[in-house]
Design a protein around this motif. Sequence first.
Motif, PDB file in Angstrom:
ATOM      1  N   ILE A 121       0.885  -1.010  -0.269  1.00  0.00           N
ATOM      2  CA  ILE A 121      -0.313  -0.257  -0.229  1.00  0.00           C
ATOM      3  C   ILE A 121       0.760   1.257  -0.071  1.00  0.00           C
ATOM      4  CG2 ILE A 121      -1.696   1.599   1.686  1.00  0.00           C
ATOM      5  CD1 ILE A 121      -3.031  -1.659   2.146  1.00  0.00           C
ATOM      6  N   TYR A 122       2.011   1.543   1.042  1.00  0.00           N
ATOM      7  CA  TYR A 122       3.009   2.154   0.937  1.00  0.00           C
ATOM      8  C   TYR A 122       3.257   2.692  -0.078  1.00  0.00           C
ATOM      9  CZ  TYR A 122       7.189   5.372   2.118  1.00  0.00           C
ATOM     10  OH  TYR A 122       8.017   6.387   2.198  1.00  0.00           O
ATOM     11  N   ILE A 123       4.067   1.303  -0.859  1.00  0.00           N
ATOM     12  CA  ILE A 123       4.535   1.868  -2.548  1.00  0.00           C
ATOM     13  C   ILE A 123       3.775   2.416  -4.044  1.00  0.00           C
ATOM     14  CG2 ILE A 123       5.673  -0.179  -4.253  1.00  0.00           C
ATOM     15  CD1 ILE A 123       6.960  -1.499  -2.648  1.00  0.00           C
ATOM     16  N   LEU A 124       2.247   1.309  -3.657  1.00  0.00           N
ATOM     17  CA  LEU A 124       0.900   1.995  -4.443  1.00  0.00           C
ATOM     18  C   LEU A 124       0.983   3.152  -4.600  1.00  0.00           C
ATOM     19  CD1 LEU A 124      -0.708   0.774  -6.392  1.00  0.00           C
ATOM     20  CD2 LEU A 124      -2.164   0.410  -4.201  1.00  0.00           C
ATOM     21  N   ASN A 125       0.885   4.003  -2.963  1.00  0.00           N
ATOM     22  CA  ASN A 125       0.958   4.997  -2.718  1.00  0.00           C
ATOM     23  C   ASN A 125       2.027   6.249  -3.763  1.00  0.00           C
ATOM     24  OD1 ASN A 125       1.081   8.098  -1.490  1.00  0.00           O
ATOM     25  ND2 ASN A 125       2.464   7.315  -0.448  1.00  0.00           N
ATOM     26  N   ILE A 126       3.009   6.076  -3.781  1.00  0.00           N
ATOM     27  CA  ILE A 126       4.483   6.363  -4.543  1.00  0.00           C
ATOM     28  C   ILE A 126       3.836   6.075  -5.658  1.00  0.00           C
ATOM     29  CG2 ILE A 126       6.376   6.290  -4.545  1.00  0.00           C
ATOM     30  CD1 ILE A 126       6.856   5.505  -1.867  1.00  0.00           C
ATOM     31  N   VAL A 127       3.642   5.380  -6.502  1.00  0.00           N
ATOM     32  CA  VAL A 127       2.662   5.001  -7.925  1.00  0.00           C
ATOM     33  C   VAL A 127       1.863   6.031  -8.292  1.00  0.00           C
ATOM     34  CG1 VAL A 127       2.078   2.989  -9.746  1.00  0.00           C
ATOM     35  CG2 VAL A 127       4.240   2.898  -7.800  1.00  0.00           C
ATOM     36  N   ASP A 128       0.748   5.751  -7.129  1.00  0.00           N
ATOM     37  CA  ASP A 128      -0.110   6.902  -8.013  1.00  0.00           C
ATOM     38  C   ASP A 128       0.566   8.030  -8.314  1.00  0.00           C
ATOM     39  OD1 ASP A 128      -3.471   7.045  -7.520  1.00  0.00           O
ATOM     40  OD2 ASP A 128      -2.951   7.889  -6.333  1.00  0.00           O
ATOM     41  N   ALA A 129       0.731   8.512  -6.900  1.00  0.00           N
ATOM     42  CA  ALA A 129       1.438  10.149  -6.669  1.00  0.00           C
ATOM     43  C   ALA A 129       2.485  10.401  -7.913  1.00  0.00           C
ATOM     44  CB  ALA A 129       1.901  10.604  -5.435  1.00  0.00           C
ATOM     45  N   SER A 130       3.325   9.480  -8.603  1.00  0.00           N
ATOM     46  CA  SER A 130       4.190   9.556  -9.705  1.00  0.00           C
ATOM     47  C   SER A 130       2.909   9.704 -11.317  1.00  0.00           C
ATOM     48  CB  SER A 130       4.994   8.647  -9.902  1.00  0.00           C
ATOM     49  OG  SER A 130       5.869   8.702 -10.833  1.00  0.00           O
ATOM     50  N   VAL A 131       2.065   8.869 -10.631  1.00  0.00           N
ATOM     51  CA  VAL A 131       1.091   8.605 -12.419  1.00  0.00           C
ATOM     52  C   VAL A 131       0.503   9.856 -12.778  1.00  0.00           C
ATOM     53  CG1 VAL A 131      -0.612   7.066 -13.719  1.00  0.00           C
ATOM     54  CG2 VAL A 131       0.812   5.965 -12.656  1.00  0.00           C
ATOM     55  N   ASP A 132      -0.414  10.492 -11.595  1.00  0.00           N
ATOM     56  CA  ASP A 132      -1.307  11.655 -11.536  1.00  0.00           C
ATOM     57  C   ASP A 132      -0.001  12.403 -12.172  1.00  0.00           C
ATOM     58  OD1 ASP A 132      -3.406  10.666 -10.642  1.00  0.00           O
ATOM     59  OD2 ASP A 132      -3.595  10.589  -8.483  1.00  0.00           O
ATOM     60  N   ALA A 133       0.861  12.579 -10.683  1.00  0.00           N
ATOM     61  CA  ALA A 133       1.780  13.805 -11.531  1.00  0.00           C
ATOM     62  C   ALA A 133       1.858  13.731 -13.466  1.00  0.00           C
ATOM     63  CB  ALA A 133       3.441  14.405 -10.749  1.00  0.00           C
ATOM     64  N   HIS A 134       2.178  12.510 -14.108  1.00  0.00           N
ATOM     65  CA  HIS A 134       2.439  12.617 -15.114  1.00  0.00           C
ATOM     66  C   HIS A 134       1.314  13.208 -15.985  1.00  0.00           C
ATOM     67  CE1 HIS A 134       6.663  10.871 -15.515  1.00  0.00           C
ATOM     68  NE2 HIS A 134       6.494  10.563 -15.008  1.00  0.00           N
TER      69      HIS A 134
END
Length: 169
Positions: A121-134
């Motif tokens: 969940i912690y890693i998914l939080n980081i990936v979600d933020a990165s994809v949203d920023a892209h």
Amino acid sequence: MRVFFTYILLLVCFTSFAQENNTKKHSPHKASVYSAILPGAGQVYNKKYWKVPIVYAALGSAAYFTYDNGQKYKQYRDAFLLRQEGGTDDYDGFYSDSQLITIMEHYERNKELSIIMTAAIYILNIVDASVDAHLFDFDVSEDLSLNTSPKLMQTQSGYQPTLSLQMNF
């Protein structure tokens, strides 16, 4: 002297036309770092405020199950160890030694799975933020359409009927 002022005037005129493009790009790296430091901060940076409670609910639930399974594992382990030393425990007469071992292993496995889920969940939080920023500057207009029209295309053997596809997005 007059030539000097003319050059200064030209320099000022040309520099006023050379304006920089100060459009800030939304940084995926910055969003990822924010989310890695404080879960949900990358979502706030991306202006996706509605995701922050979801991130904290998921992390809180996973952390709760990690703690709860760890406490139950310790409880049954202590009972088993007390029984091995010749003492009596709260489960004397309810569970045999092999049943205590099975219950202990069950809660240990659940604790380890909860730790893995917390990390995921912690890693998914980081990936979600990165994809949203892209995708932050991605423009989705109202005109999402596919137009088709028949056309005649000239080939070596003559004109061939074809179907033209035009996408607007």
